[in-house]
Design an enzyme around this catalytic site. Structure first.
Site, mmCIF file in Angstrom:
data_model
loop_
_atom_site.group_PDB
_atom_site.id
_atom_site.type_symbol
_atom_site.label_atom_id
_atom_site.label_comp_id
_atom_site.label_asym_id
_atom_site.label_seq_id
_atom_site.Cartn_x
_atom_site.Cartn_y
_atom_site.Cartn_z
ATOM 1 N N HIS A 130 0.842 -1.204 0.000
ATOM 2 C CA HIS A 130 0.000 0.000 0.000
ATOM 3 C C HIS A 130 0.881 1.260 0.000
ATOM 4 C CE1 HIS A 130 -3.760 2.156 1.651
ATOM 5 N NE2 HIS A 130 -2.802 3.059 1.758
ATOM 6 N N GLU A 131 1.904 1.270 0.872
ATOM 7 C CA GLU A 131 2.744 2.463 0.999
ATOM 8 C C GLU A 131 3.634 2.676 -0.226
ATOM 9 O OE1 GLU A 131 1.650 4.292 3.177
ATOM 10 O OE2 GLU A 131 0.661 2.734 4.354
HETATM 11 ZN ZN LIG Z 1 -2.747 5.077 2.225
#
Ligand SMILES: [Zn+2]
Length: 192
Positions: A130-131
């Protein structure tokens, strides 16, 4: 301040020139993350710094400077995700079941895998993807798990055996024999 404007989150981040610069941004990110209510990860562009630095804080605080995913499994797992930049929104995403990451501030490779008994491993594996996506201007919405299109059941073959029932009796017949009985309305396909 956490950025919630989607247009800004769409920008690609640039590599930092030095690990020191990355560590300074990492410290800011960890501070911001600690102050958030329920965050487990944050990317620099979410606080208005368009540099390739992100943090993940699931098992322990992890700063990733200029991270890249160098290996990823074909296999995916489904995960329910939220994002500090989209408060209150949650979606189901498909994430690689395991990834290997390289970052300028870590010797060798970092491995993440969701295939363990520990739920935190799944959290960390999804979070790191996600990051790193954030740093490429990608949000969780692009990783939404898409439901498979509905496929109609295949037509029954004439010689295929089926089970039919009239409520009292159940019999197994070839479809060519069962079909007229089912069509008469007295018999129906047995469901198991
Ligand atoms: Zn996020």
């Amino acid at each position: 301040m956490i950025i919630t404007e989607e247009a800004k989150l769409r920008l690609m981040c640039e590599e930092v020139k030095t690990v020191k610069e990355g560590e300074e941004i990492g410290a800011q990110l960890l501070k911001e993350l600690t102050e958030s209510e329920n965050g487990i990860g944050l990317a620099a562009n979410q606080i208005g710094i368009n540099k390739r630095v992100c943090v993940v804080n699931v098992k322990e605080p992890l700063v990733l400077i200029n991270p890249i995913i160098v290996e990823k499994s074909e296999e995916q797992f489904m995960f329910a995700e939220g994002c500090l930049s989209f408060p209150g929104k949650h979606i189901r995403t498909g994430r690689h079941a395991s990834v290997t990451v390289e970052a300028d501030n870590h010797e060798g490779k970092l491995s993440f895998s969701a295939e363990s008994e520990d739920i935190n491993d799944a959290f960390e594996t999804a979070c790191v993807q996600h990051e790193i996506d954030h740093l490429d201007g990608i949000t969780m919405f692009e990783r939404a798990m898409v439901a498979q299109p509905y496929k109609a059941p295949e037509k029954i073959g004439r010689n295929e055996k089926v089970m039919i029932t009239d409520g009292k009796e159940t019999k197994e017949l070839k479809w060519k024999k069962a079909e007229p009985l089912v069509e008469s309305g007295d018999w129906e396909m047995a469901t198991v």
